[in-house]
Scaffold this motif. Sequence first.
Motif, mmCIF file in Angstrom:
data_model
loop_
_atom_site.group_PDB
_atom_site.id
_atom_site.type_symbol
_atom_site.label_atom_id
_atom_site.label_comp_id
_atom_site.label_asym_id
_atom_site.label_seq_id
_atom_site.Cartn_x
_atom_site.Cartn_y
_atom_site.Cartn_z
ATOM 1 N N VAL A 40 0.849 -1.192 0.000
ATOM 2 C CA VAL A 40 0.000 0.000 0.000
ATOM 3 C C VAL A 40 0.886 1.244 0.000
ATOM 4 O O VAL A 40 1.793 1.364 0.823
ATOM 5 C CB VAL A 40 -0.919 0.020 1.242
ATOM 6 N N GLN A 41 0.602 2.166 -0.935
ATOM 7 C CA GLN A 41 1.296 3.452 -0.998
ATOM 8 C C GLN A 41 0.247 4.525 -1.232
ATOM 9 O O GLN A 41 -0.362 4.567 -2.294
ATOM 10 C CB GLN A 41 2.314 3.473 -2.137
ATOM 11 N N ASP A 42 0.047 5.375 -0.256
ATOM 12 C CA ASP A 42 -0.951 6.452 -0.323
ATOM 13 C C ASP A 42 -2.309 5.890 -0.726
ATOM 14 O O ASP A 42 -2.924 5.178 0.021
ATOM 15 C CB ASP A 42 -0.502 7.575 -1.265
ATOM 16 N N ASP A 43 -2.782 6.232 -1.945
ATOM 17 C CA ASP A 43 -4.100 5.769 -2.374
ATOM 18 C C ASP A 43 -4.004 4.656 -3.411
ATOM 19 O O ASP A 43 -4.974 4.361 -4.098
ATOM 20 C CB ASP A 43 -4.923 6.938 -2.931
ATOM 21 N N SER A 44 -2.851 4.008 -3.530
ATOM 22 C CA SER A 44 -2.710 2.911 -4.487
ATOM 23 C C SER A 44 -2.330 1.628 -3.763
ATOM 24 O O SER A 44 -1.634 1.642 -2.753
ATOM 25 C CB SER A 44 -1.673 3.244 -5.550
ATOM 26 N N LYS B 78 -9.388 3.931 -4.442
ATOM 27 C CA LYS B 78 -8.002 3.484 -4.458
ATOM 28 C C LYS B 78 -7.660 2.974 -5.851
ATOM 29 O O LYS B 78 -8.510 2.440 -6.549
ATOM 30 C CB LYS B 78 -7.771 2.368 -3.446
ATOM 31 N N LYS B 79 -6.399 3.155 -6.226
ATOM 32 C CA LYS B 79 -5.905 2.609 -7.484
ATOM 33 C C LYS B 79 -5.324 1.233 -7.186
ATOM 34 O O LYS B 79 -4.440 1.099 -6.354
ATOM 35 C CB LYS B 79 -4.824 3.510 -8.072
#
Length: 76
Positions: free
Chosen positions: A25-29, A68-69
Amino acid sequence: MKELLTYIVRNLVNDPDSITITETVQDDSVVYELRVAPEDMGRVIGRHGRIAKEIRTLMKATGNRENKKVSVEILD
């Protein structure tokens, strides 16, 4: 979302115990790295990559609901 991916892949492969999914998980991806037994690789990818494309489409649609992406990487 990881549970959905696990459910989909478990129903495709012959050896469901060899499935490994790593979530990053990284920020919104979110990136899912999927590993299966070598003999099940063809079942997950499908002819001309059709099944892999549909798995990615389903996961992206699920991620859109949560803003989320999502991407799925199938590794050997």
